[in-house]
Design a protein around this motif. Structure first.
Motif, PDB file in Angstrom:
ATOM      1  N   PRO A   1       8.829 117.243  20.115  1.00 50.15           N
ATOM      2  CA  PRO A   1       9.324 116.415  21.229  1.00 50.15           C
ATOM      3  C   PRO A   1       8.601 115.063  21.266  1.00 50.15           C
ATOM      4  N   VAL A   2       8.818 114.257  20.237  1.00 46.16           N
ATOM      5  CA  VAL A   2       8.101 113.002  20.126  1.00 46.16           C
ATOM      6  C   VAL A   2       9.023 111.978  19.469  1.00 46.16           C
ATOM      7  N   ASN A   3       8.892 110.707  19.880  1.00 43.66           N
ATOM      8  CA  ASN A   3       9.613 109.629  19.207  1.00 43.66           C
ATOM      9  C   ASN A   3       8.631 108.866  18.350  1.00 43.66           C
ATOM     10  N   VAL A   4       8.996 108.649  17.084  1.00 41.97           N
ATOM     11  CA  VAL A   4       8.085 107.968  16.157  1.00 41.97           C
ATOM     12  C   VAL A   4       8.666 106.610  15.781  1.00 41.97           C
TER      13      VAL A   4
ATOM     14  N   LEU B   1      15.837 107.575  10.579  1.00 45.01           N
ATOM     15  CA  LEU B   1      15.917 108.719   9.647  1.00 45.01           C
ATOM     16  C   LEU B   1      16.371 109.942  10.416  1.00 45.01           C
ATOM     17  N   ALA B   2      16.040 109.966  11.704  1.00 46.12           N
ATOM     18  CA  ALA B   2      16.508 110.993  12.635  1.00 46.12           C
ATOM     19  C   ALA B   2      16.531 110.321  14.000  1.00 46.12           C
ATOM     20  N   ASP B   3      17.100 111.011  15.008  1.00 44.15           N
ATOM     21  CA  ASP B   3      17.174 110.375  16.332  1.00 44.15           C
ATOM     22  C   ASP B   3      15.791 109.996  16.851  1.00 44.15           C
ATOM     23  N   ASN B   4      14.792 110.751  16.430  1.00 46.82           N
ATOM     24  CA  ASN B   4      13.437 110.484  16.956  1.00 46.82           C
ATOM     25  C   ASN B   4      12.538 109.782  15.937  1.00 46.82           C
ATOM     26  N   PHE B   5      13.121 109.229  14.865  1.00 42.08           N
ATOM     27  CA  PHE B   5      12.264 108.645  13.818  1.00 42.08           C
ATOM     28  C   PHE B   5      12.838 107.325  13.335  1.00 42.08           C
TER      29      PHE B   5
END
Ligand SMILES: C[S@@+](CC[C@H](N)C(=O)[O-])C[C@H]1O[C@@H](n2cnc3c(N)ncnc32)[C@H](O)[C@@H]1O
Length: 225
Positions: A78-81, A126-130
């Protein structure tokens, strides 16, 4: 100039030998093993349970292995990078295509290709959170308005590039971290740790990956700590 040469390291994963610097991009004892130990376990993992947003600066991008492992390691979290990767001398496409990381890590080839083929200076998800931005720039010239939570300092060894381990470079890295921000590097040389301390970092030597007794983690503590 000679071509970048791929060699297998002891954990079966590839590394590249730079013809320009005469250096390997990773430890001969295991490229994936080293990257996981130094950058993921010592750098990223302690932040995962503390933060919902993590800004990472990688110096330098090289094969993209650290970026790939970081994406894999945060996929289910559960983190945004936000990941800024710096690189002045990108490795050739033919070399990228022959690296065995997607096979070993069971990563779809389109993700691997995406990591390497999108343009310098633009951002991709690369993904919703990356969110990843690759910057084609000399480390010494990089300026950012952003402050980071974590720096992966993965330059070639001090013997090959002494100017990158000297006080001005350490100071710019200190300046682009938040308080409580962390820098991790595989290098544990005494003068590198002294240079980090001299610009304000609190420095710890922690166990290194196989084949290396120690590595370094440096923290930008708040002034009164
Ligand atoms: C040890 S390798 C990085 C390995 C990489 N992190 C990986 O996962 O494959 C060091 C990288 O820094 C780059 N580099 C060396 N000097 C540089 C400079 N002055 N500015 C920007 N990049 C540089 C090299 O081209 C190389 O890709």
């Amino acid at each position: 100039m000679d071509r970048a040469r791929i060699v297998e390291t002891e954990d079966g994963s590839h590394t590249v030998i730079s013809p320009q610097f005469g250096e390997a991009y990773h430890s001969k004892y295991g490229a994936i093993q080293e990257s996981r130990h130094v950058f993921l376990q010592a750098g990223l993992h302690p932040l995962l349970h503390k933060k919902e947003e993590i800004a990472i600066l990688e110096i330098g991008f090289g094969t993209g292995l650290n970026a790939l492992l970081t994406w894999l390691g945060t996929k289910e979290q559960p983190v945004n990078v936000h990941y800024d990767a710096l690189e002045a001398y990108p490795i050739p496409k033919e070399t990228v295509e022959n690296l065995n990381y997607p096979d070993i890590l069971d990563v779809e080839i389109n993700i691997w290709n995406k990591l390497h083929s999108f343009s310098w200076g633009s951002a991709i998800l690369l993904a919703d959170n990356f969110r990843l931005v690759k910057h084609r720039v000399l480390f010494q010239k990089f300026r950012s308005a952003r402050l980071y939570d974590l720096i992966y300092f993965d330059a070639f060894a001090p013997e090959a590039q002494p100017e990158l381990w000297d006080i001005p470079m350490m100071r710019s890295m200190y300046n682009c971290l938040h308080f409580d921000g962390v820098l991790v590097t595989y290098c544990a040389k005494g003068y590198v740790k002294r240079n980090l301390k001299s610009v304000g970092f609190t420095v710890e030597s922690i166990p290194g990956p196989p084949g290396k007794r120690e590595m370094t983690r440096a923290i930008k503590m708040k002034m009164n700590e």
